[in-house]
Design a protein around this motif. Structure first.
Motif, PDB file in Angstrom:
ATOM      1  N   THR A 108       0.842  -1.192   0.000  1.00 54.74           N
ATOM      2  CA  THR A 108       0.000   0.000   0.000  1.00 54.74           C
ATOM      3  C   THR A 108       0.882   1.249   0.000  1.00 54.74           C
ATOM      4  O   THR A 108       2.002   1.242   0.495  1.00 54.74           O
ATOM      5  N   ILE A 109       0.351   2.339  -0.577  1.00 50.77           N
ATOM      6  CA  ILE A 109       1.072   3.616  -0.630  1.00 50.77           C
ATOM      7  C   ILE A 109       0.165   4.702  -0.072  1.00 50.77           C
ATOM      8  O   ILE A 109      -0.953   4.893  -0.556  1.00 50.77           O
ATOM      9  N   ARG A 110       0.664   5.374   0.944  1.00 50.87           N
ATOM     10  CA  ARG A 110      -0.020   6.551   1.499  1.00 50.87           C
ATOM     11  C   ARG A 110       0.816   7.771   1.146  1.00 50.87           C
ATOM     12  O   ARG A 110       2.012   7.807   1.419  1.00 50.87           O
ATOM     13  N   GLN A 111       0.201   8.770   0.565  1.00 50.24           N
ATOM     14  CA  GLN A 111       0.948   9.875  -0.042  1.00 50.24           C
ATOM     15  C   GLN A 111       0.427  11.225   0.447  1.00 50.24           C
ATOM     16  O   GLN A 111      -0.774  11.411   0.631  1.00 50.24           O
ATOM     17  N   PHE A 112       1.361  12.161   0.682  1.00 48.78           N
ATOM     18  CA  PHE A 112       1.027  13.552   1.019  1.00 48.78           C
ATOM     19  C   PHE A 112       1.897  14.481   0.177  1.00 48.78           C
ATOM     20  O   PHE A 112       3.118  14.379   0.232  1.00 48.78           O
ATOM     21  N   PRO A 113       1.305  15.397  -0.594  1.00 44.58           N
ATOM     22  CA  PRO A 113      -0.130  15.531  -0.842  1.00 44.58           C
ATOM     23  C   PRO A 113      -0.696  14.298  -1.556  1.00 44.58           C
ATOM     24  O   PRO A 113       0.042  13.604  -2.271  1.00 44.58           O
TER      25      PRO A 113
END
Length: 300
Positions: A108-113
């Protein structure tokens, strides 16, 4: 507007962690003397990583003008030494990828922005370089292999004035200094939350009040008829009332004070007092001054 599109990859066949984390990095050179406005950013996982770690592999990815410095703040109860927070001024983009131990499954990839915001103009910077940094977390001395990620950055490069460019470089270099341990914000006990912002809310929306006892103050505070004799208050009595009316009160108490003889003294007694009663004894006459026609003071 002329877009500069950058497509870069990081591909590491094998990485042996030092302790419980390792670092991979790549530098991209940009045009000097320009303001770089990030228009779009994206990250993509190209391969499924492999590891001998008994715990999942977590990678923190950063895009920044300067190299990322890891800190002493923990990432999880198991993994320590994480990178800066996504809200740090030196971070243009941060993504966290987690690869579990299931084979043939992408992480999984969580990205900001996030992808929606990352597809619109976001941040600007002056430093003529861009660093892609990955902090890899796994169990101690684990081997993580087949690391491959792709990055896309589109920036609008605008010519900058020398002074603006130089100040921008100084600022970005300053904020890029690593913080070893960070604590932002404050803790508020639940019982104090409302009282710190709206003190009277917990007490019905209004403070209690003191009621003046007319029997003690009738010689000064009450009106008399024209033909009535009036016993005037002494200076000492006046000062008792004024001092009580000006007494500081706690946030949930009535304004004013209580006197053993005079009784309750409310704060409104100080409203409209003449200058001598408010400030104490009147000082001696000040030296005379004379003003010129233009308003300047002439000193003698």
């Amino acid at each position: 507007m002329v877009l500069t599109e950058i497509r870069e990859t990081i591909e590491i066949p094998s990485l042996t962690l030092t302790g419980e984390f390792g670092i991979v990095q790549k530098k991209v050179n940009l045009k000097p003397m320009h303001l770089h406005k990030i228009m779009k950013m994206d990250i993509f996982q190209d391969t499924i990583m492999q590891t001998d770690s008994p715990t999942p592999v977590v990678i923190e990815w950063f895009l920044s003008p300067y190299p990322i410095i890891y800190s002493s703040n923990p990432l999880t109860p198991v993994y320590g030494n994480r990178g800066p927070s996504a809200g740090n001024d030196t971070v243009l983009m941060k993504a966290i990828t987690e690869q579990d131990l299931t084979p043939e499954r992408f992480g999984t990839i969580r990205q900001f922005p996030n992808q929606q915001v990352g597809a619109t103009p976001t941040f600007s910077f002056y430093t003529p370089s861009l660093y892609i940094t990955g902090i890899v977390h796994a169990s101690a001395a684990a081997v993580v292999s087949n690391i491959a990620f792709s990055f896309y950055i589109a920036s609008d490069d605008v010519k900058a004035k020398p002074t603006t460019y130089g100040l921008g470089l100084i600022r970005e270099r300053s904020i890029a200094q690593g913080l070893n341990l960070t604590q932002q914000g404050r803790t508020i006990p639940p019982a104090d939350n409302v009282g710190q912002i709206f003190p009277s809310w917990k007490f019905g929306g209004i403070r209690p009040e003191r009621m003046l006892r007319g029997g003690e103050a009738r010689n000064f505070w009450l009106n008399y008829s024209a033909d009535q004799s009036e016993a005037m208050q002494s200076t000492a009595n006046l000062r008792i009332y004024v001092k009580g009316a000006r007494t500081m009160a706690s946030y949930d108490a009535a304004f004013g004070a209580d006197d053993a003889v005079k009784g309750p003294i409310p704060d409104w007694l100080r409203f409209g007092l003449n200058r001598g009663l408010v400030s104490g004894p009147i000082r001696a006459q000040q030296p005379p001054r004379k003003l010129a026609d233009n308003g300047n003071t002439l000193m003698f």
